[in-house]
Design a protein around this motif. Structure first.
Motif, PDB file in Angstrom:
ATOM      1  N   ASP A 119      42.043  26.001  13.278  1.00 53.66           N
ATOM      2  CA  ASP A 119      40.935  26.225  14.210  1.00 53.66           C
ATOM      3  C   ASP A 119      40.420  24.933  14.836  1.00 53.66           C
ATOM      4  N   GLY A 120      41.159  23.826  14.683  1.00 56.20           N
ATOM      5  CA  GLY A 120      40.824  22.572  15.359  1.00 56.20           C
ATOM      6  C   GLY A 120      39.791  21.716  14.662  1.00 56.20           C
ATOM      7  N   LYS A 121      39.580  21.948  13.376  1.00 58.23           N
ATOM      8  CA  LYS A 121      38.617  21.145  12.617  1.00 58.23           C
ATOM      9  C   LYS A 121      39.356  20.181  11.698  1.00 58.23           C
ATOM     10  N   ALA A 122      38.719  19.050  11.437  1.00 53.45           N
ATOM     11  CA  ALA A 122      39.284  18.064  10.510  1.00 53.45           C
ATOM     12  C   ALA A 122      38.999  18.521   9.076  1.00 53.45           C
ATOM     13  N   PHE A 123      40.000  18.427   8.199  1.00 53.46           N
ATOM     14  CA  PHE A 123      39.834  18.795   6.790  1.00 53.46           C
ATOM     15  C   PHE A 123      40.824  18.016   5.939  1.00 53.46           C
ATOM     16  N   GLU A 124      40.780  18.214   4.641  1.00 53.10           N
ATOM     17  CA  GLU A 124      41.632  17.493   3.675  1.00 53.10           C
ATOM     18  C   GLU A 124      41.527  15.984   3.857  1.00 53.10           C
ATOM     19  N   PHE A 125      40.326  15.470   3.774  1.00 52.27           N
ATOM     20  CA  PHE A 125      40.088  14.038   3.939  1.00 52.27           C
ATOM     21  C   PHE A 125      40.553  13.263   2.715  1.00 52.27           C
ATOM     22  N   SER A 126      41.037  12.061   2.959  1.00 50.02           N
ATOM     23  CA  SER A 126      41.362  11.143   1.870  1.00 50.02           C
ATOM     24  C   SER A 126      41.180   9.709   2.380  1.00 50.02           C
ATOM     25  N   PRO A 127      40.721   8.820   1.485  1.00 46.64           N
ATOM     26  CA  PRO A 127      40.489   7.431   1.895  1.00 46.64           C
ATOM     27  C   PRO A 127      41.744   6.580   1.778  1.00 46.64           C
ATOM     28  N   LYS A 128      41.769   5.507   2.522  1.00 43.14           N
ATOM     29  CA  LYS A 128      42.845   4.523   2.426  1.00 43.14           C
ATOM     30  C   LYS A 128      42.190   3.154   2.515  1.00 43.14           C
ATOM     31  N   GLU A 129      42.443   2.316   1.533  1.00 42.03           N
ATOM     32  CA  GLU A 129      41.876   0.969   1.422  1.00 42.03           C
ATOM     33  C   GLU A 129      40.373   0.973   1.166  1.00 42.03           C
ATOM     34  N   ILE A 130      39.854   2.078   0.637  1.00 42.80           N
ATOM     35  CA  ILE A 130      38.436   2.185   0.288  1.00 42.80           C
ATOM     36  C   ILE A 130      38.304   3.337  -0.713  1.00 42.80           C
ATOM     37  N   SER A 131      37.242   3.311  -1.492  1.00 45.72           N
ATOM     38  CA  SER A 131      37.008   4.361  -2.486  1.00 45.72           C
ATOM     39  C   SER A 131      36.436   5.616  -1.832  1.00 45.72           C
ATOM     40  N   ALA A 132      36.754   6.758  -2.391  1.00 47.32           N
ATOM     41  CA  ALA A 132      36.208   8.020  -1.879  1.00 47.32           C
ATOM     42  C   ALA A 132      34.710   8.128  -2.124  1.00 47.32           C
ATOM     43  N   GLU A 133      34.193   7.352  -3.056  1.00 54.78           N
ATOM     44  CA  GLU A 133      32.763   7.375  -3.374  1.00 54.78           C
ATOM     45  C   GLU A 133      31.965   6.375  -2.535  1.00 54.78           C
ATOM     46  N   ASN A 134      32.638   5.569  -1.755  1.00 55.19           N
ATOM     47  CA  ASN A 134      31.980   4.563  -0.939  1.00 55.19           C
ATOM     48  C   ASN A 134      31.152   5.240   0.151  1.00 55.19           C
ATOM     49  N   SER A 135      29.928   4.785   0.355  1.00 59.51           N
ATOM     50  CA  SER A 135      29.032   5.408   1.343  1.00 59.51           C
ATOM     51  C   SER A 135      29.543   5.224   2.780  1.00 59.51           C
ATOM     52  N   PHE A 136      30.276   4.142   3.056  1.00 60.49           N
ATOM     53  CA  PHE A 136      30.853   3.954   4.390  1.00 60.49           C
ATOM     54  C   PHE A 136      31.911   5.029   4.658  1.00 60.49           C
ATOM     55  N   TYR A 137      32.729   5.304   3.638  1.00 54.31           N
ATOM     56  CA  TYR A 137      33.755   6.345   3.767  1.00 54.31           C
ATOM     57  C   TYR A 137      33.100   7.716   3.955  1.00 54.31           C
ATOM     58  N   LYS A 138      32.094   8.007   3.157  1.00 50.63           N
ATOM     59  CA  LYS A 138      31.417   9.308   3.254  1.00 50.63           C
ATOM     60  C   LYS A 138      30.784   9.507   4.628  1.00 50.63           C
ATOM     61  N   GLU A 139      30.210   8.453   5.189  1.00 49.44           N
ATOM     62  CA  GLU A 139      29.614   8.551   6.520  1.00 49.44           C
ATOM     63  C   GLU A 139      30.701   8.757   7.579  1.00 49.44           C
ATOM     64  N   ALA A 140      31.814   8.075   7.435  1.00 46.98           N
ATOM     65  CA  ALA A 140      32.923   8.257   8.383  1.00 46.98           C
ATOM     66  C   ALA A 140      33.455   9.689   8.319  1.00 46.98           C
ATOM     67  N   VAL A 141      33.552  10.242   7.121  1.00 49.63           N
ATOM     68  CA  VAL A 141      34.000  11.630   6.966  1.00 49.63           C
ATOM     69  C   VAL A 141      33.009  12.580   7.639  1.00 49.63           C
ATOM     70  N   ARG A 142      31.727  12.329   7.477  1.00 50.23           N
ATOM     71  CA  ARG A 142      30.702  13.179   8.102  1.00 50.23           C
ATOM     72  C   ARG A 142      30.884  13.203   9.615  1.00 50.23           C
ATOM     73  N   VAL A 143      31.099  12.025  10.198  1.00 51.25           N
ATOM     74  CA  VAL A 143      31.240  11.934  11.652  1.00 51.25           C
ATOM     75  C   VAL A 143      32.541  12.587  12.112  1.00 51.25           C
ATOM     76  N   ILE A 144      33.652  12.285  11.463  1.00 43.17           N
ATOM     77  CA  ILE A 144      34.943  12.839  11.871  1.00 43.17           C
ATOM     78  C   ILE A 144      34.974  14.353  11.680  1.00 43.17           C
ATOM     79  N   ALA A 145      34.305  14.856  10.637  1.00 43.43           N
ATOM     80  CA  ALA A 145      34.262  16.302  10.402  1.00 43.43           C
ATOM     81  C   ALA A 145      33.534  17.038  11.527  1.00 43.43           C
ATOM     82  N   SER A 146      32.706  16.332  12.268  1.00 44.49           N
ATOM     83  CA  SER A 146      31.970  16.973  13.365  1.00 44.49           C
ATOM     84  C   SER A 146      32.768  17.007  14.674  1.00 44.49           C
ATOM     85  N   THR A 147      33.957  16.431  14.679  1.00 47.05           N
ATOM     86  CA  THR A 147      34.778  16.416  15.894  1.00 47.05           C
ATOM     87  C   THR A 147      35.644  17.667  15.975  1.00 47.05           C
TER      88      THR A 147
END
Length: 138
Positions: A83-111
């Protein structure tokens, strides 16, 4: 001489006439890659940059190797759903618990994305987006 010419003509027409009765064409699948529905790559980076909220990140999540740098880069890997949504996120060169990664996921998930297809059928495709986090103001 005339008979010899006719004989040669008949001989040549009998020996050279074999036709292929089937035509085979190799089918190449039509593949269309996923793409950002909001425009080109530059538009995607503009969207991510303008929607990344630095109030949602913690200073202690800045990687040690980037402490004295104005920015650091990490990557977000994700798939584009049917349906054109981003899913199955995974980090590369950063931890999944990192707040920068979580914020990036939030933004990309809204695209929204144009899905990848193969012969007009949905095909799951993974994307890798580099995120440049500006940390010079921390």
């Amino acid at each position: 001489m005339r008979i010899l010419s006719i004989f040669c003509f008949l001989l040549m027409s009998v020996t050279s006439g074999y036709a292929q009765d089937t035509l085979t064409i190799e089918h190449q699948p039509i593949i269309i890659d996923a793409s950002y529905a909001g425009g080109n790559t530059e538009d995607l980076y503009y969207y991510v940059n303008n929607n990344f909220n630095y109030n949602n990140v913690k200073k202690e999540d800045i990687p040690a190797k980037a402490k004295n740098q104005p920015y650091f880069v990490f990557y977000v890997v994700f798939a584009v759903s049917e349906d054109g949504k981003a899913f199955e996120f995974s980090p590369k060169e950063i931890s999944a618990e990192n707040s920068f990664y979580k914020e990036a996921v939030r933004v990309i998930a809204s695209t929204r994305w144009n899905v990848a297809t193969k012969n007009n059928e949905y095909k799951k495709q993974f994307m890798v987006i580099p995120i440049k986090a500006n940390i010079g103001d921390f």
